[in-house]
Design a protein around this motif. Structure first.
Motif, PDB file in Angstrom:
ATOM      1  N   VAL A 149       0.804  -1.227   0.000  1.00  0.00           N
ATOM      2  CA  VAL A 149       0.000   0.000   0.000  1.00  0.00           C
ATOM      3  C   VAL A 149       0.835   1.274   0.000  1.00  0.00           C
ATOM      4  O   VAL A 149       0.302   2.371  -0.136  1.00  0.00           O
ATOM      5  CB  VAL A 149      -0.994   0.057   1.203  1.00  0.00           C
ATOM      6  N   ALA A 150       2.145   1.140   0.193  1.00  0.00           N
ATOM      7  CA  ALA A 150       3.001   2.334   0.293  1.00  0.00           C
ATOM      8  C   ALA A 150       4.411   1.985  -0.132  1.00  0.00           C
ATOM      9  O   ALA A 150       4.758   0.816  -0.252  1.00  0.00           O
ATOM     10  CB  ALA A 150       3.012   2.839   1.746  1.00  0.00           C
ATOM     11  N   GLU A 151       5.228   3.024  -0.334  1.00  0.00           N
ATOM     12  CA  GLU A 151       6.661   2.788  -0.545  1.00  0.00           C
ATOM     13  C   GLU A 151       7.286   2.542   0.832  1.00  0.00           C
ATOM     14  O   GLU A 151       6.915   3.211   1.788  1.00  0.00           O
ATOM     15  CB  GLU A 151       7.337   4.048  -1.102  1.00  0.00           C
ATOM     16  N   CYS A 152       8.212   1.624   0.909  1.00  0.00           N
ATOM     17  CA  CYS A 152       8.917   1.412   2.170  1.00  0.00           C
ATOM     18  C   CYS A 152      10.313   2.014   2.047  1.00  0.00           C
ATOM     19  O   CYS A 152      10.934   1.943   0.985  1.00  0.00           O
ATOM     20  CB  CYS A 152       9.010  -0.069   2.510  1.00  0.00           C
ATOM     21  N   ALA A 153      10.794   2.629   3.121  1.00  0.00           N
ATOM     22  CA  ALA A 153      12.122   3.243   3.104  1.00  0.00           C
ATOM     23  C   ALA A 153      12.922   2.753   4.292  1.00  0.00           C
ATOM     24  O   ALA A 153      12.406   2.652   5.398  1.00  0.00           O
ATOM     25  CB  ALA A 153      11.991   4.758   3.156  1.00  0.00           C
ATOM     26  N   ASP A 154      14.174   2.462   4.027  1.00  0.00           N
ATOM     27  CA  ASP A 154      15.065   2.010   5.083  1.00  0.00           C
ATOM     28  C   ASP A 154      15.597   3.251   5.789  1.00  0.00           C
ATOM     29  O   ASP A 154      16.287   4.061   5.188  1.00  0.00           O
ATOM     30  CB  ASP A 154      16.214   1.216   4.436  1.00  0.00           C
ATOM     31  N   LEU A 155      15.200   3.431   7.035  1.00  0.00           N
ATOM     32  CA  LEU A 155      15.525   4.668   7.729  1.00  0.00           C
ATOM     33  C   LEU A 155      15.623   4.369   9.210  1.00  0.00           C
ATOM     34  O   LEU A 155      14.799   3.621   9.743  1.00  0.00           O
ATOM     35  CB  LEU A 155      14.386   5.658   7.440  1.00  0.00           C
ATOM     36  N   ASP A 156      16.607   4.965   9.891  1.00  0.00           N
ATOM     37  CA  ASP A 156      16.710   4.810  11.347  1.00  0.00           C
ATOM     38  C   ASP A 156      15.739   5.797  11.982  1.00  0.00           C
ATOM     39  O   ASP A 156      16.037   6.984  12.120  1.00  0.00           O
ATOM     40  CB  ASP A 156      18.149   5.080  11.799  1.00  0.00           C
ATOM     41  N   VAL A 157      14.557   5.294  12.375  1.00  0.00           N
ATOM     42  CA  VAL A 157      13.495   6.201  12.836  1.00  0.00           C
ATOM     43  C   VAL A 157      13.772   6.781  14.218  1.00  0.00           C
ATOM     44  O   VAL A 157      13.045   7.654  14.673  1.00  0.00           O
ATOM     45  CB  VAL A 157      12.101   5.531  12.816  1.00  0.00           C
ATOM     46  N   LEU A 158      14.829   6.302  14.883  1.00  0.00           N
ATOM     47  CA  LEU A 158      15.183   6.867  16.190  1.00  0.00           C
ATOM     48  C   LEU A 158      16.189   8.006  16.066  1.00  0.00           C
ATOM     49  O   LEU A 158      16.492   8.691  17.040  1.00  0.00           O
ATOM     50  CB  LEU A 158      15.757   5.775  17.107  1.00  0.00           C
ATOM     51  N   SER A 159      16.690   8.209  14.860  1.00  0.00           N
ATOM     52  CA  SER A 159      17.687   9.260  14.647  1.00  0.00           C
ATOM     53  C   SER A 159      16.997  10.523  14.156  1.00  0.00           C
ATOM     54  O   SER A 159      16.435  10.567  13.060  1.00  0.00           O
ATOM     55  CB  SER A 159      18.732   8.797  13.630  1.00  0.00           C
ATOM     56  N   ARG A 160      17.033  11.585  14.981  1.00  0.00           N
ATOM     57  CA  ARG A 160      16.416  12.860  14.584  1.00  0.00           C
ATOM     58  C   ARG A 160      17.002  13.349  13.264  1.00  0.00           C
ATOM     59  O   ARG A 160      16.282  13.792  12.380  1.00  0.00           O
ATOM     60  CB  ARG A 160      16.701  13.939  15.633  1.00  0.00           C
ATOM     61  N   ALA A 161      18.322  13.271  13.159  1.00  0.00           N
ATOM     62  CA  ALA A 161      18.992  13.804  11.972  1.00  0.00           C
ATOM     63  C   ALA A 161      18.593  13.027  10.729  1.00  0.00           C
ATOM     64  O   ALA A 161      18.311  13.614   9.681  1.00  0.00           O
ATOM     65  CB  ALA A 161      20.503  13.755  12.173  1.00  0.00           C
ATOM     66  N   ALA A 162      18.537  11.703  10.850  1.00  0.00           N
ATOM     67  CA  ALA A 162      18.219  10.871   9.679  1.00  0.00           C
ATOM     68  C   ALA A 162      16.782  11.124   9.219  1.00  0.00           C
ATOM     69  O   ALA A 162      16.509  11.250   8.016  1.00  0.00           O
ATOM     70  CB  ALA A 162      18.427   9.395  10.014  1.00  0.00           C
ATOM     71  N   VAL A 163      15.849  11.221  10.172  1.00  0.00           N
ATOM     72  CA  VAL A 163      14.447  11.436   9.804  1.00  0.00           C
ATOM     73  C   VAL A 163      14.272  12.813   9.172  1.00  0.00           C
ATOM     74  O   VAL A 163      13.601  12.972   8.149  1.00  0.00           O
ATOM     75  CB  VAL A 163      13.514  11.260  11.031  1.00  0.00           C
ATOM     76  N   LEU A 164      14.912  13.812   9.756  1.00  0.00           N
ATOM     77  CA  LEU A 164      14.816  15.177   9.240  1.00  0.00           C
ATOM     78  C   LEU A 164      15.352  15.265   7.816  1.00  0.00           C
ATOM     79  O   LEU A 164      14.708  15.829   6.927  1.00  0.00           O
ATOM     80  CB  LEU A 164      15.622  16.097  10.175  1.00  0.00           C
ATOM     81  N   GLU A 165      16.503  14.669   7.600  1.00  0.00           N
ATOM     82  CA  GLU A 165      17.114  14.715   6.273  1.00  0.00           C
ATOM     83  C   GLU A 165      16.214  14.014   5.253  1.00  0.00           C
ATOM     84  O   GLU A 165      15.990  14.518   4.153  1.00  0.00           O
ATOM     85  CB  GLU A 165      18.490  14.031   6.333  1.00  0.00           C
ATOM     86  N   PHE A 166      15.666  12.879   5.656  1.00  0.00           N
ATOM     87  CA  PHE A 166      14.792  12.129   4.758  1.00  0.00           C
ATOM     88  C   PHE A 166      13.555  12.946   4.409  1.00  0.00           C
ATOM     89  O   PHE A 166      13.128  13.013   3.248  1.00  0.00           O
ATOM     90  CB  PHE A 166      14.385  10.800   5.415  1.00  0.00           C
ATOM     91  N   ALA A 167      12.956  13.588   5.408  1.00  0.00           N
ATOM     92  CA  ALA A 167      11.741  14.379   5.179  1.00  0.00           C
ATOM     93  C   ALA A 167      12.031  15.542   4.239  1.00  0.00           C
ATOM     94  O   ALA A 167      11.217  15.868   3.360  1.00  0.00           O
ATOM     95  CB  ALA A 167      11.189  14.878   6.507  1.00  0.00           C
ATOM     96  N   GLN A 168      13.195  16.160   4.407  1.00  0.00           N
ATOM     97  CA  GLN A 168      13.567  17.280   3.529  1.00  0.00           C
ATOM     98  C   GLN A 168      13.809  16.797   2.105  1.00  0.00           C
ATOM     99  O   GLN A 168      13.273  17.354   1.151  1.00  0.00           O
ATOM    100  CB  GLN A 168      14.805  17.997   4.092  1.00  0.00           C
TER     101      GLN A 168
END
Ligand code: AMP
Ligand code: GLY
Length: 418
Positions: free
Chosen positions: A40-59
């Motif tokens: 139902v969605a695209e899946c992305a490999d991301l460390d969801v506990l890392s503020r920096a990683a999530v922020l960069e991905f969202a940007q």
């Protein structure tokens, strides 16, 4: 809009499934997702506990709205990092997530706003805690104060059991902790889900789950082996009482302290003699309670979560259907103890996927085209219907069509209400 959901369990599959049905959703990414979510969605490999990683991905992905599923990223302050950078986020701040992370914090909030809950005391040394238990007598409840994955609570039937639980906690079984001792509350437990934008509240559903692993509510505790919605014990009168005496006072107290709560408040309640008392708060949807709520709410969920994040709950209605949903968790043999990973699950391709029947994936991965189990709780077979009996029949029809010899489930989900 481009939407990012953090998490990879049955809760996030159910959220993604419902949100996908809303025409406002253009691109949907779930991180890390799982084999079912990939449908139902695209899946992305991301460390969801890392503020920096999530922020960069969202940007990088021009995300318009981030929905945080599990408690760990909330407790890690991922929502704060995203909000500070200007992103629209569903999920409380790290400070407000204390309502789940700290038992003491929640008890202090209850005391400050006179919300009914069990009498309590907190201790930082074993001897004082043991003496208190001896004086109070049993049954009594011993809780490690901190996130212990639901494993830090002992409902002790004897003083000896309570003493043993205290010793375990101070022996470091859960890391460096203090202990909260609570009065034992008798009654029927149910869960109540309320959205809050920091000021206003909107009740969006009730559910009951089955925490024990075995039929007849026997065996060790789990994260939940099944759930159904609505919970008959949470009548409208009790819901009104809970909103007036527990939920709105909590939200007001959080705002007064300068740490407004925005997200979903999951109130665990004990109901006896027409009165509800708070057992605990969680600051996220329950898993598998989310699966039955999403099944009933459908695509409007995105509008509700957006209104919550944008502070518009005062003018937002919930459209209720007069329906019931029930979900049965299929777990890997051995769960909640040791279990095998990587066993192949057959029969999933042929299952119906409709607004009446959905198999949400909790712990699966795709391995060379086959779906394999990767966790303890693996699937949530969910049915919806005009009656709980219809929902029950549709959920178990899914269970029975799945070919997974290394899996098991409870056969009595919903027994109390059926
Ligand atoms: P908690 O992690 O605080 O939700 O506790 C886990 C479970 O322990 C709850 O869902 C209840 O079934 C039980 N429990 C916790 N506190 C109490 C209490 N004061 N009285 C009776 N049961 C409790
Ligand atoms: N099913 C219980 C929880 O999500 O905490």
């Amino acid at each position: 809009m481009n939407i990012l959901i953090l998490g990879g369990g049955g809760r996030e599959h159910a959220l993604a499934w419902a949100i996908r049905q809303n025409p406002k959703c253009d691109r949907l990414i779930v991180a890390p997702g799982n084999a079912g979510i990939a449908g139902v969605a695209e899946c992305a490999d991301l460390d969801v506990l890392s503020r920096a990683a999530v922020l960069e991905f969202a940007q990088e992905n021009a995300i318009d709205f981030v929905i945080i599923g599990p408690e760990a990223p909330l407790a890690a302050g991922v929502s704060d990092a995203l909000r500070d950078a200007g992103f629209l986020v569903f999920g409380p701040s790290q400070a407000a997530a204390q309502l789940e992370a700290s038992k003491t914090f929640t008890k202090e909030i209850c005391d400050a706003c006179a919300a009914p809950t069990a009498a309590w005391a907190r201790f930082t040394d074993a001897a004082a805690a043991r003496d208190y238990v001896t004086a109070q007598g049993a049954p009594i409840v011993v809780k490690a104060d901190g996130l212990a994955a639901g494993k830090g609570v002992t409902v002790a039937e004897t003083v000896e059991q309570a003493h043993a639980a205290i010793d375990d906690i101070f022996d470091g079984a859960f890391g460096d902790m203090s202990v909260v001792i609570e009065e034992f509350m008798d009654g029927e437990e149910a869960s109540f889900f309320i959205l809050s934008d920091g000021t206003d509240c909107l009740a969006i559903g009730t559910a009951q789950d089955h925490k024990r692993v075995g039929d007849g509510d026997t065996g060790p505790n789990t994260g939940g082996m099944g759930a159904y919605s609505p919970a008959p014990v949470l009548t409208q009168a009790i819901q009104d009482q809970v909103m007036d005496r527990i939920v709105r006072p909590t939200i007001a107290e959080m705002a007064r302290r300068g740490t407004p709560f925005q997200g979903v408040l999951y109130a665990g309640l004990m109901i006896a003699d027409g009165q509800a008392r708070l057992v605990e708060y969680n600051v996220r949807f329950g898993d598998p309670e989310c699966q039955v709520l999403m099944m009933r709410l459908g695509g409007q969920v995105l509008d509700l979560l957006l209104a919550c994040a944008e502070g518009r709950l005062a003018d937002t209605p919930v459209i209720w259907a007069d329906d019931h949903a029930l979900t049965v968790v299929m777990a890997a043999e051995g769960y909640p103890g040791a279990y095998a990973k990587g066993t192949v699950i057959g029969g999933l391709q042929a299952l119906p996927e409709t607004s009446f029947q959905m198999t949400f994936h909790a712990g699966t991965a795709d391995r060379d085209g086959a779906v394999v189990a990767t966790g303890g709780r693996v699937l949530a077979c969910t049915g919806r219907g005009a009656t709980l009996t219809d929902a029950h029949q549709r959920a178990y029809a899914l269970v029975d069509a799945i070919d997974w010899p290394q899996g098991f489930c409870r056969r009595d989900i919903g027994w109390r209400a059926l």
